[in-house]
Scaffold this active site. Structure first.
Site, short mmCIF file in Angstrom:
data_model
loop_
_atom_site.label_atom_id
_atom_site.label_comp_id
_atom_site.label_asym_id
_atom_site.label_seq_id
_atom_site.Cartn_x
_atom_site.Cartn_y
_atom_site.Cartn_z
N THR A 131 0.82 -1.21 0.00
CA THR A 131 0.00 0.00 0.00
C THR A 131 0.85 1.26 0.00
OG1 THR A 131 -1.83 -1.11 1.07
CG2 THR A 131 -1.72 1.26 1.37
N SER A 148 2.35 -8.11 -0.42
CA SER A 148 3.02 -9.07 0.47
C SER A 148 2.18 -10.32 0.72
CB SER A 148 3.41 -8.40 1.79
OG SER A 148 2.28 -8.10 2.56
N THR A 197 1.70 -4.36 4.26
CA THR A 197 1.50 -4.59 5.69
C THR A 197 0.94 -5.98 6.00
OG1 THR A 197 -0.72 -3.62 5.64
CG2 THR A 197 1.11 -2.14 6.19
N ASP A 198 0.34 -6.64 5.00
CA ASP A 198 -0.36 -7.90 5.29
C ASP A 198 0.55 -8.94 5.95
OD1 ASP A 198 -2.52 -6.73 4.14
OD2 ASP A 198 -2.78 -8.20 2.53
N1 DGL Z 1 -1.55 -6.00 -0.81
C1 DGL Z 1 -1.33 -5.73 0.57
C2 DGL Z 1 0.11 -6.02 0.92
O1 DGL Z 1 0.98 -5.75 0.13
C3 DGL Z 1 -1.66 -4.31 0.86
C4 DGL Z 1 -1.75 -4.09 2.30
C5 DGL Z 1 -0.86 -2.99 2.78
O2 DGL Z 1 0.26 -2.81 2.30
O3 DGL Z 1 -1.31 -2.29 3.69
O4 DGL Z 1 0.36 -6.50 2.00
#
Ligand code: DGL
Length: 330
Positions: free
Chosen positions: A15, A62, A95-96
């Site tokens: 994100t 992620s 963040t995931d």
């Molecule tokens: N696709 C999610 C990730 O890359 C987005 C979540 C985020 O980065 O907050 O983990």
């Protein structure tokens, strides 16, 4: 005036590299599209904190990160940290699964230089985005001498967390990251302040080196509930070398699942009782006779952390006692 630290800022997607159609798209947007150099150019003040260099290592959400991604990130960060003109690293990350990548680095990097993994809950294009300030603060943490020797850190929402403890605990709030024993410290006005240090072994004090790690053993997680079918447990353990059983409460196992889990042990699978509650200790030989069944228990590691730890442990040990000791030590 002391010399500024040299910090490498690595982009991997997420994100923090996202882009929404409009400023009110705080949760619906395209992830992993902006380059790390582009994101960094939005915070020119960061140049006052450190000499900055960027590297786009990946551009991926992620949730897609496999064990191969973990190894690739770790090996590249290790190479960069070994350079005499690199004093620390910031990794911009989705963040995931930030809690898994950060814990993996915490246990396998052989360096005392600061490594700070950072993400954001809102893309840079959104109203009240946390992307710019999180990245700025993460650079401040990586560049500060008080961050040396603390292992891998995760920065989010004013708080510095140890990679061992932190977990994402909200699907959308800015205040998404929590450590059960609290953060290590805060950043205010680009200045880190620490109030405690990690007490468990990490980086230089672990037996795992990213430099020599090869393919990681398959360890899976099963989330427990009363109606979970024995066939599901058998299917998930068919190829795995280890299973994290995210049991109810104190790692409880439903009566009809005891035999399938014991059978997995007979087939050579290392079964670990953990808890799906998100925090707390699982007491060995408490809810189940672990010694009699040949099961392992986590200490306080949540299932996502336990998976990382068991994968690493299985690269060096198969003996039940040695594996159990790993959960008590890290
Ligand atoms: N696709 C999610 C990730 O890359 C987005 C979540 C985020 O980065 O907050 O983990």
């Amino acid at each position: 005036m002391t010399e500024k630290a040299n910090i490498i800022v690595i982009g991997t997607g997420g994100t923090i590299a996202g882009q929404g159609k409009a400023a009110n798209n705080t949760s619906a947007y395209e992830c992993s599209v902006r380059g790390i150099g582009d994101i960094l150019s939005t915070i020119p003040h960061a140049c006052a904190l450190a000499n900055l260099r960027t590297e786009q290592l990946l551009q991926n959400g992620s949730e897609n990160f496999s064990n191969e991604h973990l190894l690739a990130i770790g090996k590249r960060v290790s190479t960069l940290l070994a350079q005499h003109d690199v004093d620390g690293a910031v990794i911009a990350h989705g963040t995931d699964t930030i809690e898994e990548t950060a814990y993996f680095l915490h246990l396998t990097l052989k360096s005392s230089k600061p490594v700070v993994v950072v993400g954001s809950m809102r893309p840079p294009s959104a109203m009240s985005s946390d992307a710019a300030l999180n990245l700025y603060d993460a650079i401040a943490v990586a560049a500060h001498p008080s961050s040396v020797g603390l292992g891998t850190l995760v920065f989010a929402n004013d708080e510095i967390h140890t990679a061992r403890d932190v977990a994402k605990s909200s699907s959308f709030k800015i205040e998404a990251f929590r450590s059960p024993y609290g953060p290590l410290g805060y950043v205010i006005e680009g200045q880190p302040r620490y109030y405690r240090h990690p007490s468990r072994a990490h980086t230089l004090a672990t037996p795992w080196s990213i430099e020599t790690l090869g393919p990681l053993p398959q360890v899976d997680i099963v989330y427990a509930y009363g109606a979970l079918e024995p066939e599901a447990v058998s299917a998930i353990t068919a190829r795995a070398q280890g299973l994290i059983y995210a049991g109810t409460g104190n790692g409880n196992v439903a009566a009809h699942l005891i035999e399938p889990l014991r059978d997995a042990v007979r087939r050579g699978v290392h079964v670990v009782r953990a808890s799906r509650t998100g925090s707390g200790i699982v007491l060995r030989n408490g809810a189940q006779p672990d010694d009699a069944y040949g099961w392992l228990t986590v200490e306080d590691q949540i299932p996502s952390k336990a998976r990382i730890l068991l994968m690493l442990a299985l690269t060096q040990a198969r003996d039940l006692q040695a594996l159990q000791a790993v959960f008590e030590r890290y």
